[in-house]
Design a protein around this motif. Structure first.
Motif, PDB file in Angstrom:
ATOM      1  N   UNK A   1      12.165  14.127  -0.945  1.00 36.90           N
ATOM      2  CA  UNK A   1      11.495  14.659   0.230  1.00 36.90           C
ATOM      3  C   UNK A   1      10.051  15.063  -0.088  1.00 36.90           C
ATOM      4  N   UNK A   2       9.867  15.692  -1.258  1.00 36.55           N
ATOM      5  CA  UNK A   2       8.522  16.113  -1.655  1.00 36.55           C
ATOM      6  C   UNK A   2       7.626  14.903  -1.906  1.00 36.55           C
ATOM      7  N   UNK A   3       8.179  13.877  -2.534  1.00 40.65           N
ATOM      8  CA  UNK A   3       7.404  12.665  -2.791  1.00 40.65           C
ATOM      9  C   UNK A   3       6.997  12.011  -1.470  1.00 40.65           C
ATOM     10  N   UNK A   4       7.943  11.928  -0.545  1.00 44.26           N
ATOM     11  CA  UNK A   4       7.661  11.324   0.756  1.00 44.26           C
ATOM     12  C   UNK A   4       6.566  12.094   1.482  1.00 44.26           C
ATOM     13  N   UNK A   5       6.666  13.423   1.452  1.00 41.59           N
ATOM     14  CA  UNK A   5       5.657  14.245   2.126  1.00 41.59           C
ATOM     15  C   UNK A   5       4.288  14.059   1.506  1.00 41.59           C
TER      16      UNK A   5
ATOM     17  N   UNK B   1      15.927   5.612  -6.581  1.00 36.44           N
ATOM     18  CA  UNK B   1      15.953   7.069  -6.683  1.00 36.44           C
ATOM     19  C   UNK B   1      14.693   7.518  -7.415  1.00 36.44           C
ATOM     20  N   UNK B   2      14.557   8.822  -7.618  1.00 33.94           N
ATOM     21  CA  UNK B   2      13.318   9.321  -8.235  1.00 33.94           C
ATOM     22  C   UNK B   2      13.199   8.911  -9.698  1.00 33.94           C
ATOM     23  N   UNK B   3      14.334   8.671 -10.364  1.00 35.92           N
ATOM     24  CA  UNK B   3      14.269   8.252 -11.767  1.00 35.92           C
ATOM     25  C   UNK B   3      13.747   6.817 -11.876  1.00 35.92           C
ATOM     26  N   UNK B   4      14.106   5.968 -10.918  1.00 32.00           N
ATOM     27  CA  UNK B   4      13.546   4.618 -10.884  1.00 32.00           C
ATOM     28  C   UNK B   4      12.049   4.682 -10.614  1.00 32.00           C
ATOM     29  N   UNK B   5      11.643   5.601  -9.742  1.00 32.62           N
ATOM     30  CA  UNK B   5      10.224   5.789  -9.459  1.00 32.62           C
ATOM     31  C   UNK B   5       9.499   6.277 -10.706  1.00 32.62           C
ATOM     32  N   UNK B   6      10.102   7.211 -11.422  1.00 31.90           N
ATOM     33  CA  UNK B   6       9.516   7.731 -12.658  1.00 31.90           C
ATOM     34  C   UNK B   6       9.338   6.610 -13.678  1.00 31.90           C
ATOM     35  N   UNK B   7      10.356   5.768 -13.825  1.00 35.76           N
ATOM     36  CA  UNK B   7      10.276   4.677 -14.784  1.00 35.76           C
ATOM     37  C   UNK B   7       9.135   3.728 -14.430  1.00 35.76           C
ATOM     38  N   UNK B   8       9.012   3.375 -13.167  1.00 32.90           N
ATOM     39  CA  UNK B   8       7.944   2.472 -12.750  1.00 32.90           C
ATOM     40  C   UNK B   8       6.572   3.125 -12.932  1.00 32.90           C
ATOM     41  N   UNK B   9       6.473   4.419 -12.672  1.00 38.91           N
ATOM     42  CA  UNK B   9       5.201   5.126 -12.847  1.00 38.91           C
ATOM     43  C   UNK B   9       4.791   5.146 -14.319  1.00 38.91           C
ATOM     44  N   UNK B  10       5.761   5.346 -15.215  1.00 42.01           N
ATOM     45  CA  UNK B  10       5.459   5.332 -16.651  1.00 42.01           C
ATOM     46  C   UNK B  10       5.027   3.936 -17.083  1.00 42.01           C
ATOM     47  N   UNK B  11       5.724   2.916 -16.582  1.00 38.43           N
ATOM     48  CA  UNK B  11       5.344   1.547 -16.926  1.00 38.43           C
ATOM     49  C   UNK B  11       3.929   1.239 -16.451  1.00 38.43           C
TER      50      UNK B  11
ATOM     51  N   UNK C   1       0.833  -1.198   0.000  1.00 30.34           N
ATOM     52  CA  UNK C   1       0.000   0.000   0.000  1.00 30.34           C
ATOM     53  C   UNK C   1       0.871   1.252   0.000  1.00 30.34           C
ATOM     54  N   UNK C   2       1.963   1.216   0.751  1.00 28.74           N
ATOM     55  CA  UNK C   2       2.869   2.359   0.767  1.00 28.74           C
ATOM     56  C   UNK C   2       3.550   2.529  -0.585  1.00 28.74           C
ATOM     57  N   UNK C   3       3.878   1.401  -1.225  1.00 27.20           N
ATOM     58  CA  UNK C   3       4.488   1.480  -2.553  1.00 27.20           C
ATOM     59  C   UNK C   3       3.572   2.154  -3.553  1.00 27.20           C
ATOM     60  N   UNK C   4       2.282   1.797  -3.505  1.00 33.15           N
ATOM     61  CA  UNK C   4       1.297   2.416  -4.403  1.00 33.15           C
ATOM     62  C   UNK C   4       1.156   3.899  -4.076  1.00 33.15           C
ATOM     63  N   UNK C   5       1.116   4.227  -2.793  1.00 28.74           N
ATOM     64  CA  UNK C   5       0.987   5.629  -2.386  1.00 28.74           C
ATOM     65  C   UNK C   5       2.178   6.451  -2.874  1.00 28.74           C
ATOM     66  N   UNK C   6       3.363   5.871  -2.809  1.00 31.29           N
ATOM     67  CA  UNK C   6       4.574   6.561  -3.285  1.00 31.29           C
ATOM     68  C   UNK C   6       4.507   6.771  -4.796  1.00 31.29           C
ATOM     69  N   UNK C   7       4.074   5.741  -5.513  1.00 29.92           N
ATOM     70  CA  UNK C   7       3.924   5.872  -6.969  1.00 29.92           C
ATOM     71  C   UNK C   7       2.908   6.944  -7.316  1.00 29.92           C
TER      72      UNK C   7
END
Length: 209
Positions: A38-42, A57-67, A14-20
Motif C-alpha cells: 500500500x505504501x509503495x502504491x501510494x 510481492x514486495x520481495x520480488x520488487x526488492x529483488x528487481x530493484x537490487x538487480x 512508466x508505471x513499472x519504473x515509478x513503482x521500482x
C-alpha cells in the motif's frame, strides 16, 4: 522477479519504473520489512492492484530493484589497463575518486546500512550483488595493476587491489555509516585517494635499473 502475463495489453512501463523507484526509496528509508505494498502504491501514485500487475510481492520488487542497482554499478566498472607511469597514476586516481564518490552517496550508504540484512536473507542475490558490485570493483582495479607490470612489482593483483582500496577507504565507511563527520569524509575523497596512491606506489614500484 516480475510476474508473467499472457496475451493482452502490455504493462505500462512508466508505471513499472515509478513503482521500482518508489519501492527502492521506501526500502532505503525504512527497510524491506516495514514497507507495505500500500505504501509503495501510494508513493508511486498507482493502485495496489497496479503494483501486483508488475510484481508478485514486495520481495520480488526488492529483488528487481537490487538487480537494477547492480546494473548501474556495472556501468561504472569499465576500465582500460595501462602500463604508462603517468597514465597509471591518472587511471588509479580516476578509478579511486569515482568509486569512493559513489560509496559516499546517500543511496549507497543507506543501501548498506538498511538493506544488508535483507540481502543476507537472499543469499543468491547477495552473492550476485557482491560479484557485480564490490567483487567487480576489486577485479577491475586488479586488472589496472596487472597491466602495469613494467612499473609495479605485484605477485597477486587481487590482494594488491584490496590493499589499495583499503588505503582509499580508510575509516570513511564507518564515518559515513555512523554519520560521524560524514560531510568531511566526502570532501576528503580526492585527498585520501591521492595519499593512498602515493603510499601504494612507494610500496610496489619496480626499482629503477
Amino acid at each position: 522477479m516480475t510476474t508473467t502475463r499472457g496475451p493482452g495489453r502490455p504493462r505500462d512501463q512508466a508505471k513499472g519504473v515509478a513503482i521500482l523507484d518508489a519501492g527502492w526509496a521506501l526500502f532505503l528509508e525504512r527497510g524491506v520489512g516495514a514497507v507495505s505494498i500500500e505504501a509503495i502504491a501510494a508513493r508511486a501514485g498507482v493502485s495496489k492492484m497496479t503494483v501486483y500487475k508488475h510484481f508478485t510481492d514486495k520481495h520480488a520488487l526488492f529483488e528487481e530493484a537490487v538487480l537494477r542497482e547492480m546494473r548501474a554499478i556495472k556501468t561504472m566498472q569499465i576500465v582500460q589497463p595501462t602500463s604508462q607511469a603517468d597514465d597509471l597514476k591518472g587511471a588509479l586516481r580516476a578509478f579511486g575518486i569515482g568509486i569512493m564518490s559513489y560509496l559516499a552517496t546517500g543511496a549507497a550508504v543507506d543501501f548498506y546500512n538498511v538493506l544488508a540484512g535483507e540481502l543476507r536473507r537472499h543469499p543468491d542475490i547477495a552473492r550476485t550483488f557482491y560479484d557485480i558490485g564490490p567483487g567487480r570493483t576489486i577485479s577491475n582495479l586488479a586488472s589496472i595493476l596487472a597491466g602495469a607490470g613494467d612499473r609495479l612489482v605485484i605477485d597477486d593483483p587481487i590482494k594488491a587491489a584490496e590493499a589499495l582500496f583499503g588505503l582509499w577507504q580508510g575509516a570513511s565507511n564507518f564515518q559515513l555509516s555512523l554519520g560521524v563527520d560524514a560531510e568531511g569524509a566526502g570532501q576528503a575523497i580526492a585527498e585520501r585517494v591521492d595519499y593512498g596512491i602515493a603510499i601504494f606506489m612507494r610500496a610496489f614500484s619496480r626499482p629503477a635499473p
